[in-house]
Design a protein around this motif. Sequence first.
Motif, PDB file in Angstrom:
ATOM      1  N   GLU A 108      -7.448  -3.856  -1.879  1.00  0.00           N
ATOM      2  CA  GLU A 108      -6.760  -3.991  -3.178  1.00  0.00           C
ATOM      3  C   GLU A 108      -5.363  -3.347  -3.216  1.00  0.00           C
ATOM      4  OE1 GLU A 108      -7.343  -2.903  -7.786  1.00  0.00           O
ATOM      5  OE2 GLU A 108      -9.063  -2.487  -6.491  1.00  0.00           O
TER       6      GLU A 108
ATOM      7  N   ARG B  73      -2.440  -1.630  -5.404  1.00  0.00           N
ATOM      8  CA  ARG B  73      -2.447  -0.858  -6.651  1.00  0.00           C
ATOM      9  C   ARG B  73      -1.053  -0.483  -7.141  1.00  0.00           C
ATOM     10  NH1 ARG B  73      -6.594   1.263  -3.473  1.00  0.00           N
ATOM     11  NH2 ARG B  73      -8.617   0.473  -4.124  1.00  0.00           N
TER      12      ARG B  73
ATOM     13  N   LYS C 251       0.842  -1.202   0.000  1.00  0.00           N
ATOM     14  CA  LYS C 251       0.000   0.000   0.000  1.00  0.00           C
ATOM     15  C   LYS C 251       0.881   1.259   0.000  1.00  0.00           C
ATOM     16  CE  LYS C 251      -4.526  -0.988   0.316  1.00  0.00           C
ATOM     17  NZ  LYS C 251      -5.467  -0.519  -0.732  1.00  0.00           N
TER      18      LYS C 251
ATOM     19  N   ARG D 214     -14.683  -6.182   3.694  1.00  0.00           N
ATOM     20  CA  ARG D 214     -13.852  -6.044   2.501  1.00  0.00           C
ATOM     21  C   ARG D 214     -13.945  -4.610   1.959  1.00  0.00           C
ATOM     22  NH1 ARG D 214     -15.697 -10.963   0.327  1.00  0.00           N
ATOM     23  NH2 ARG D 214     -14.019 -12.430   0.824  1.00  0.00           N
ATOM     24  N   ALA D 215     -15.167  -4.108   1.939  1.00  0.00           N
ATOM     25  CA  ALA D 215     -15.382  -2.756   1.418  1.00  0.00           C
ATOM     26  C   ALA D 215     -14.756  -1.712   2.349  1.00  0.00           C
ATOM     27  CB  ALA D 215     -16.874  -2.509   1.253  1.00  0.00           C
TER      28      ALA D 215
ATOM     29  N   ASP E 131     -10.814  -1.677   1.981  1.00  0.00           N
ATOM     30  CA  ASP E 131     -10.199  -1.347   0.691  1.00  0.00           C
ATOM     31  C   ASP E 131      -8.863  -2.078   0.545  1.00  0.00           C
ATOM     32  OD1 ASP E 131      -9.375  -0.141  -1.684  1.00  0.00           O
ATOM     33  OD2 ASP E 131      -8.490   1.554  -0.616  1.00  0.00           O
TER      34      ASP E 131
ATOM     35  N   ARG F  84      -4.879   3.339   7.775  1.00  0.00           N
ATOM     36  CA  ARG F  84      -4.937   1.889   7.522  1.00  0.00           C
ATOM     37  C   ARG F  84      -4.520   1.115   8.783  1.00  0.00           C
ATOM     38  NH1 ARG F  84      -6.976   0.823   2.978  1.00  0.00           N
ATOM     39  NH2 ARG F  84      -6.664   2.282   1.255  1.00  0.00           N
TER      40      ARG F  84
END
Lengths: 507, 507
Positions: free
Chosen positions: B73, B75, A384, B67-68, B71, B87
Amino acid sequence: MTSAIPKEYGVQNGVNGLHNLSEPNEQQSHGELFLTEAFKVIVEEAVRKGTDVNEKVCEWQEPEQLRALLDLELREHGESHKQLLQRVRDVAKYSVKTNHPRFFNQLFAGVDYHALTGRLLTETLNTSQYTYEVAPVFVLMEDVVLQKLRSLLGWNEGDGIFCPGGSISNMCAMNVARYWAFPQVKTQGLWALPRLAIFTSQESHYSTKKAAAFLGIGIDNIYHVKVNESGCMIPEDLEAKIVLAKSQGAVPFYVNATSGTTVQGAFDPLERIADISERNGMWMHVDAAWGGSVLLSQKHRHLVSGIERANSVTWNPHKMMMAGLQCSVFLLRDTTNLLMRCHCANATYLFQQDKFYDISLDTGDKSIQCGRKVDCLKLWLMWKAEGSQGLAERVEKAFAHTSALVEEMKKREGFQLVSEPQFVNVCFWYIPPSLRGKENNADYQDRLAKVAPTIKERMVKQGTMMLGYQPLEGRVNFFRMVILNPQLTKRDMIFFLDEIERLGKDL
Amino acid sequence: MTSAIPKEYGVQNGVNGLHNLSEPNEQQSHGELFLTEAFKVIVEEAVRKGTDVNEKVCEWQEPEQLRALLDLELREHGESHKQLLQRVRDVAKYSVKTNHPRFFNQLFAGVDYHALTGRLLTETLNTSQYTYEVAPVFVLMEDVVLQKLRSLLGWNEGDGIFCPGGSISNMCAMNVARYWAFPQVKTQGLWALPRLAIFTSQESHYSTKKAAAFLGIGIDNIYHVKVNESGCMIPEDLEAKIVLAKSQGAVPFYVNATSGTTVQGAFDPLERIADISERNGMWMHVDAAWGGSVLLSQKHRHLVSGIERANSVTWNPHKMMMAGLQCSVFLLRDTTNLLMRCHCANATYLFQQDKFYDISLDTGDKSIQCGRKVDCLKLWLMWKAEGSQGLAERVEKAFAHTSALVEEMKKREGFQLVSEPQFVNVCFWYIPPSLRGKENNADYQDRLAKVAPTIKERMVKQGTMMLGYQPLEGRVNFFRMVILNPQLTKRDMIFFLDEIERLGKDL
């Protein structure tokens, strides 16, 4: 809501008379104070000094001396806050600084501050990665991280799990392959099977040996395939060894290819090995514990082309990606739940079937472990922070440093490469002035073999830097320099060469 | 000493054009700042709130929702300092607080601040426990800690190693036992051996199954020995099963006794099992992963009397001793270097024979791992802080809480014990008012089976506390309450009972 507490509750004799069950054993505020003060010591000693090129990489002590300095004995009574803080300081002081820019000794080095933060949080949360119930964040996170790593391999689907180190990842690969070929092994054991044969290169990691022994297959049933000068598996010899194994009545079922060998950093030719594996109906595993990270770079990922054809891959982000020990993944292309079927034991106390959430999230039974450390958070947080691009940049910079170092090495008289680096391992002999031009002398190899150990001893005792050496397949002791730390600058590289010369010039 | 740096050094094309090899990739000061700020968040969210009874044990979210929220994912580009701190906060927020006094869900719980400090230092120093060269402090420390643990078993000599969890410790035991009985297995595999038989109780941990499968012995070659109502192995049945195995042509070589079973906390009768093992020439292993910590208490160590007669023992200080995940030791009485002989692979790049120090300090080859986490420091630092006496006091207090809780439970109508606790596991059914006195109804067991899962769902969704449930050997779902956290007070115990009643009274 709480009832009145019964007076007679908990009247019991303890070590020191009555237990007081009304009070906790220790004050949390004292604990928190210690933790906070100790953290300052850790930052000062292990982070700041530990990454400072003006400080030593290691503070060498003879074992007896170190034992005395540390006062390791465990006693009846506890120590004071102040004494304990001093212990934290001492442990840091006498430990090797693997975060240091001049630590080149292993296939890990340096510090990533975000990964380290993830590790501190992991330790503090102290949970086990088996069920969604007890590790909701980490179950979801592990899944995303594994998916991301698989996508770099070129797999849209598949499976995987974090394991405590590359050796155990490789063991799992061998076990899953065996179960895939002969599912009855799980219940009946190897007696139900023909003798199995395993193939791996001469320069592959020793974990294949450990796995063959541990899994009951036996080290003698490993066929070691020849390598070329650079350490890459020779596919023709793999074919020959398969023929040999069959002629000896064994059943070839598993080939371990290596992407990034431990010493030379060699990449086996995966396409050729995949052809041979497919033709022979074998499971192809790629031990990319060390070399897997080239997948991050568009420029260098060609080194592992063909990896997408493997059945499984080991990749250790604690090595080149600097996620911190330990962070190793075992990835599979399989989509039939093979990993779970192979490893599951269905413990009813942990993997209840009547839970109120989707129990496919309870992934713990895919592991050979029960309690399992959370190893995904450190990698996730670092990713991240850096983004895929930042991680790619690190890999490319390490390659750039490697070729610059090699060029510089070639200009200096005393350095002789063992082979041209394919990766970021630079294997070389340092030839001291007294040995130059004496290659034909009878004692040349014997004398050369003593150079690296002597330089190593001097460097460790002075604490200026650390790198490893070893003999390999008939070659006498040579150094292995490993370049991966993004904190490195050309100043460190030049220092490195100068320092080898300084330490070895009189030998 | 440094030479002038050649101008042309390191001119290379990178992702973004030229690599600048003169500068590190990241500023260390930025990294250190992030680490320091994140540590404050960790202390606030995971330590302070994580141990506060006024805060929730868990913040339940449905997987999709979580999960939402997170976040997850990964990148292309990295995120800002501020985003990354958030985070850290989110991961802590949505994770289960295993440090919380009302977390009774696993065989670990609570936080020891000194152990946690040891863990943070371990992570920061980031070294691997294989050689004295790279882990001088920890090689010596592991030795002292193992010695201390062995001395509690009653062994003046012996061997041992830290493993990544109790399952792997138990696997190592089975492998060493097999090698001890049939050393040729290491080279030739199981085909060179007669069919082997393993003995363990019906209520022993599932790692024996995982080990038998992984080691190629096969689950069908485990003979499950009957237990009494409390879950203790019945020695007469062990003898009968050995006779049975022999009559079926198998060779009994390994008995796994358990000190502290996972669910009921039962202690197998070790003296009787040792007699039988000796008579049959078998290796006796004690899985004391959970119960080993009673050795710290003079008052309770009788529960494992006879353990000194075992050939090997697994003990997890990350459980009752609160050293933090993972901390598991595999201990052997052997003095013939069996562990090393069984597991070694003699990698020349790591275990060079021409080092300048005593290479018997390079203990890494005793392990099935290559890189191995340092697991001794956290235990050592905690022991230095508490002293043996402080650790004993914790064990005794946990027992005292257990009997006080059981007494109180017996006074309340809705609580029915599964068996009298031998240890700090309290197994019980909660009988809601609607089911009381209905024991003879045809649907009683079915309805009772649904009580624990429903209460569990409610408690998790409200976040008030966490404990586990399971069915066992014909008994329908019951709760397992585990008492070990020294932060517990009688208030927590009464809260616990009240809360079960509150959550279940309408069922």
